[in-house]
Design an enzyme around this catalytic site. Structure first.
Site, short mmCIF file in Angstrom:
data_model
loop_
_atom_site.label_atom_id
_atom_site.label_comp_id
_atom_site.label_asym_id
_atom_site.label_seq_id
_atom_site.Cartn_x
_atom_site.Cartn_y
_atom_site.Cartn_z
N CYS A 1 69.49 -18.95 81.01
CA CYS A 1 69.63 -19.11 79.56
C CYS A 1 70.37 -20.39 79.18
O CYS A 1 69.97 -21.11 78.26
CB CYS A 1 70.33 -17.90 78.95
SG CYS A 1 71.80 -17.37 79.86
N HIS B 1 75.01 -18.55 73.10
CA HIS B 1 75.68 -19.47 74.01
C HIS B 1 75.93 -20.80 73.31
O HIS B 1 75.08 -21.29 72.55
CB HIS B 1 74.83 -19.73 75.25
CG HIS B 1 74.77 -18.59 76.20
ND1 HIS B 1 75.48 -17.42 76.05
CD2 HIS B 1 74.05 -18.44 77.36
CE1 HIS B 1 75.21 -16.61 77.08
NE2 HIS B 1 74.35 -17.21 77.88
#
Length: 343
Positions: free
Chosen positions: A131, A243
Site C-alpha cells: 500500500c 497512509h
C-alpha cells in the site's frame, strides 16, 4: 458479456473493500462469489444495494469456469490457493506479498506501469504492490518522467488498518481505555499505538531495516526504475485509515517547481492540493473513501542538488489495496488480456 469473479479473503477489511469497489465502479460482473476460511463460511456480505453474498469455503471451492480471482487472504493462503486458481484458468490478482518479487509475476500500478500486465499471461498471477509503495510511485511517476529520480528518502505515517481489522480494534480499545483508566495491553503492535507512534512495521532484517522498508525500496525499483535508490523509514501512527508520506527526491535534471506542479496536476490518479496557507494540504482523515493520491507541501529542497520534497496521502484500503486491484482487472479488459476459453 460480463465476468465471473471470485473474491478470496472476502471477510477481511481489504476483501470487503474490493467487493464494495467492484460494485461502485460497475465492474462487468455476471457472477461474483465471496470466499474465506471455513470459520467464516456462511457469513453474509452486501454487493451493491440488492445482492447479498453468502461466504463460501475457499478450501473446497472449484475455480474452474471463473475469469478473475481477487486475493487478499494473507500470503500463506495465497501461496497455496492462488496457483490452484491460476491452474483452473483464473487470472489471479493477489494483494499479498507472496508473489511481488517473483521475476515472472508483474507488479502493477495501472497509472504507472500498465504494460507490465502483458507479462502475466504465462503464469496467470499479477501482484498488487504494498500500500505504501502504490501511493509513492503514483506521485513519483510523472516527476520521474520529467526530471529522472535517482534517490528517494521517504518517511511513512501508516494507519493501523494496514494491520487489518485487528489493528483497528486495538487502536479503538486502547484509546477508549486511556480515558476510562483501563490497563493498556498490546497484542497487534509491539508497543501501545493509542496516542503514540511506532517506528516498526513488519519484522526486522539484518541491516536494521524492517521488511516494510525493504518492500518500499525493492518494489519501487521493480515498478518504476531499477536505478532509483530508495531509503524508507516506516512508522505506524494512531490513525484508522489513510497512509501519509513525507518524500524527498534527488533528481538527475534541474527541477522547475512550476513544471512539477503542472505534471502532477495532469497526472492520472493524482490530485495536487498545494496551497501555502493554513489548511492548504490534505491529511489522512480527508482522503478516506477517496480514490486519488493527494500531493501537498510541494517545495524545492535546497540541501541537495536538484532536490524536491512533497507530502502525499491516500486511503490505504482503496488505492493502497482494493481499488488498485480492481483497476488492474479493468486495465486487463481494456488490453483484451483475458483468455475466456481458459476460464
Amino acid at each position: 458479456m460480463g465476468y465471473r469473479v471470485a473474491v478470496v479473503g472476502a471477510t477481511g477489511a481489504v476483501g470487503r473493500e474490493i467487493i464494495k469497489t467492484l460494485s461502485e465502479r460497475e465492474f462487468p460482473v455476471d457472477e461474483i462469489v465471496a470466499l474465506a476460511s471455513p470459520r467464516s463460511t456462511g457469513q453474509e456480505i452486501s454487493f451493491g444495494d440488492k445482492t447479498v453474498l453468502k461466504v463460501r469455503n475457499l478450501e473446497t471451492f472449484d475455480f474452474q469456469g471463473y475469469d478473475i480471482a481477487l486475493f487478499s487472504p494473507g500470503a500463506a493462503v495465497s501461496a497455496v490457493y492462488a496457483p490452484k486458481a491460476a491452474a483452473a484458468g483464473c487470472m489471479v490478482i493477489d494483494n499479498t506479498s507472496q508473489f511481488r518479487m517473483d521475476h515472472d509475476v508483474p507488479l502493477v500500478v495501472p497509472e504507472v506501469n500498465p504494460d507490465a500486465l502483458k507479462k502475466s499471461l504465462k503464469r496467470r498471477i499479477i501482484a498488487n504492490p504494498n500500500c505504501s509503495t502504490i501511493q509513492l510511485v503514483v506521485a513519483l511517476k510523472p516527476l520521474h518522467d520529467l526530471f529522472t529520480a535517482k534517490r528517494v528518502v521517504v518517511s511513512t505515517y501508516q494507519a493501523v488498518s494496514g494491520a487489518g481489522k485487528e489493528g483497528m480494534d486495538e487502536l479503538f480499545t486502547q484509546s477508549k481505555g486511556t480515558f476510562v483508566n483501563d490497563a493498556i495491553t498490546s497484542e497487534q503492535f509491539t508497543k501501545q499505538i493509542a496516542f503514540n507512534c511506532i517506528p516498526h512495521i513488519d519484522r526486522f532484517m539484518e541491516d536494521g531495516s524492517t521488511k516494510e522498508e525493504w518492500k518500499m525500496a525493492v518494489e519501487t525499483r521493480k515498478i518504476l526504475d531499477p536505478d532509483i535508490a530508495v531509503f524508507a523509514t516506516c512508522v505506524r501512527v494512531p490513525v484508522f485509515i489513510g497512509h501519509s508520506e513525507s518524500v524527498v527526491v534527488e533528481f538527475e535534471e534541474p527541477v522547475d517547481l512550476e513544471e512539477a506542479r503542472r505534471v502532477l496536476r495532469d497526472s492520472p490518479g493524482v490530485i495536487l492540493h498545494d496551497h501555502r496557507d493554513d489548511g492548504g494540504y490534505v491529511t489522512p482523515v480527508e482522503c478516506v473513501g477517496e480514490d486519488a493520491v493527494y500531493v501537498s507541501r510541494l517545495r524545492i529542497d535546497p540541501s541537495v542538488r536538484n532536490g524536491l520534497a512533497f507530502w502525499c496521502v491516500a486511503d490505504n484500503l482503496r488505492k493502497g489495496a482494493a481499488l488498485n486491484a480492481v483497476q488492474i482487472a479493468e486495465t486487463m479488459i481494456a488490453f483484451d488480456l483475458f483468455d475466456r476459453k481458459a476460464a
